[in-house]
Design an enzyme around this catalytic site. Structure first.
Site, PDB file in Angstrom:
ATOM      1  CG  ASP A 137      -2.111  -0.994   1.133  1.00  0.00           C
ATOM      2  OD1 ASP A 137      -2.100  -1.632  -0.126  1.00  0.00           O
ATOM      3  OD2 ASP A 137      -2.964  -1.208   2.009  1.00  0.00           O
ATOM      4  CE  LYS A 150     -31.822 -13.254  -8.580  1.00  0.00           C
ATOM      5  NZ  LYS A 150     -32.000 -12.282  -7.431  1.00  0.00           N
TER       6      LYS A 150
HETATM    7  O1  NMN Z   1      -8.878   5.195  -2.361  1.00  0.00           O
HETATM    8  P1  NMN Z   1      -7.629   4.486  -3.003  1.00  0.00           P
HETATM    9  O2  NMN Z   1      -6.647   5.274  -3.808  1.00  0.00           O
HETATM   10  O3  NMN Z   1      -8.094   3.384  -3.860  1.00  0.00           O
HETATM   11  O4  NMN Z   1      -6.792   3.828  -1.819  1.00  0.00           O
HETATM   12  C1  NMN Z   1      -7.495   3.117  -0.673  1.00  0.00           C
HETATM   13  C2  NMN Z   1      -6.702   2.289   0.220  1.00  0.00           C
HETATM   14  O5  NMN Z   1      -6.439   1.190  -0.918  1.00  0.00           O
HETATM   15  C3  NMN Z   1      -5.315   3.057   0.363  1.00  0.00           C
HETATM   16  O6  NMN Z   1      -4.936   2.583   1.624  1.00  0.00           O
HETATM   17  C4  NMN Z   1      -4.423   2.335  -0.693  1.00  0.00           C
HETATM   18  O7  NMN Z   1      -2.744   2.281  -0.163  1.00  0.00           O
HETATM   19  C5  NMN Z   1      -5.008   0.928  -0.755  1.00  0.00           C
HETATM   20  N1  NMN Z   1      -4.664   0.685  -2.202  1.00  0.00           N
HETATM   21  C6  NMN Z   1      -3.627  -0.215  -2.561  1.00  0.00           C
HETATM   22  C7  NMN Z   1      -3.334  -0.781  -3.710  1.00  0.00           C
HETATM   23  C8  NMN Z   1      -2.014  -1.804  -3.862  1.00  0.00           C
HETATM   24  O8  NMN Z   1      -2.018  -2.158  -4.876  1.00  0.00           O
HETATM   25  N2  NMN Z   1      -1.535  -2.122  -2.786  1.00  0.00           N
HETATM   26  C9  NMN Z   1      -4.103  -0.381  -4.780  1.00  0.00           C
HETATM   27  C10 NMN Z   1      -5.257   0.464  -4.532  1.00  0.00           C
HETATM   28  C11 NMN Z   1      -5.518   0.721  -3.249  1.00  0.00           C
END
Ligand code: NMN
Length: 328
Positions: free
Chosen positions: A35, A116
């Site tokens: 992350d 479903k």
């Molecule tokens: O709102 P977003 O940008 O989607 O992010 C929300 C959380 O999800 C954040 O903590 C982010 O680090 C995590 N996330 C991680 C990945 C990954 O590939 N590790 C991808 C998208 C979001």
């Protein structure tokens, strides 16, 4: 010194990378980076777009946060009606459904068995690979334009892997865990709680403040492609594969059944597994796999003749939610 041109280039790279990571994370459920790596790249993009707002594009991952406050939802006519499904509650009725189809179709054909999902039907329109409009089912003929709300759902691709112009349909739902967490939060804040994940998803999707939708952790499973044969796709199972390649989130539990015994086994398996799935299901859907069969038998005014829903007994529903409350 960072110029607008170099910022634009770097932003393009970052968007491509972030979209790939996000696809792995939200669509394939298989993150490929930590992350912190994702967050660092995201913040770099936010910084560039803040400094040079002109470089912002509609399909930038930063445009998913919502924040638009709508004054209402416009009505729109569905190109093809969004039909509901006929439902049955016993395996005998399922056999009758199969026999009915075989009265018209004198050949063997397979069924695609799908779960479903207990959510809300949505429709998504793409032009040249770009997400341009999304709507609710409404009464099946007229739905509501909820494009801005749907853009906040990370499992919905803003841009497809190919520049196709298509309409797809599927289910928008709230995962069980998100539902339990949302209700716990609402309870702590003295707000009314949602009765079930389906109601919570419905309430979250039709928010005039799209930032609220963005915070609700909704997801989707896409299961229908409009006019597939025009694209050279001949079976429902193929359409699912193709939609997955384009970037949609597809439920991976579906299966082709060559016999009614295989269908029975699928039902028994998922009636058993139902409680362990991370989302609510209220039955299984059986679809004639070849589109040629679907085309020949057609639809009634309300429902397709080539598909049927086998509903699980409703009284298990509450147990599902309770079980989750214990496990979270
Ligand atoms: O709102 P977003 O940008 O989607 O992010 C929300 C959380 O999800 C954040 O903590 C982010 O680090 C995590 N996330 C991680 C990945 C990954 O590939 N590790 C991808 C998208 C979001």
């Amino acid at each position: 010194m960072l110029t607008e041109l170099s910022a634009k280039k770097r932003a393009q790279e970052l968007r491509k990378q972030l979209s790939e990571w996000s696809h792995q994370y939200y669509v394939m459920d298989q993150p490929t980076v930590e992350d912190v790596v994702y967050d660092k790249a995201y913040q770099e993009l936010v910084g560039l777009e803040k400094k040079f707002p002109k470089i912002i594009v509609d399909d930038s991952p930063t445009q998913r946060v919502g924040g638009q406050v709508l004054s209402g939802f416009n009505k729109l006519n569905h190109v093809l009606p969004m039909l509901s499904l006929g439902d049955v509650f016993s395996k005998e009725e399922l056999t009758e459904f199969d026999q009915r189809l075989h009265k018209t179709i004198n050949d063997e054909f397979a069924y695609n068995c799908e779960l479903k999902i207990d959510g809300l039907a949505i429709s998504l329109v793409y032009e040249n690979g770009l997400f341009v409009q999304g709507s609710t089912r409404g009464n099946g003929v007229v739905g509501e334009d909820i494009t801005e709300n749907l853009k906040t759902i990370k499992a919905i691709p803003l841009r497809l892997t190919e520049p196709v112009s298509i309409e797809v349909r599927g289910e928008c739902y709230m995962p069980k865990r998100a539902f339990v967490e949302l209700n716990a939060k609402r309870e702590a804040e003295g707000k009314t709680v949602f009765a079930n994940p389906r109601n919570a998803a419905a309430g979250s999707l039709r928010q005039l403040d799209t930032a609220i939708t963005a915070r609700r952790h909704l997801s989707t499973f896409i299961y229908y492609l409009m006019n597939p044969e025009k694209l050279g796709i001949n079976k429902q199972s193929e359409a699912l594969r193709k939609m997955s390649e384009w970037g949609f989130r597809i439920n991976t539990e579906s299966r082709v059944a060559n016999t009614m015994a295989d269908v029975d086994a699928y039902i028994d398996e998922y009636q058993e597994k139902r409680i362990t799935l991370p989302y609510d299901i209220d039955g299984i859907v059986l679809k004639a796999d070849p589109f040629s069969v679907q085309r020949i038998v057609g639809n009634t005014v309300k429902v397709p003749r080539w598909a049927i829903a086998y509903k699980f007994p409703p009284d298990e529903q509450e147990t599902v939610v309770r079980q989750i409350e214990w496990t979270v």
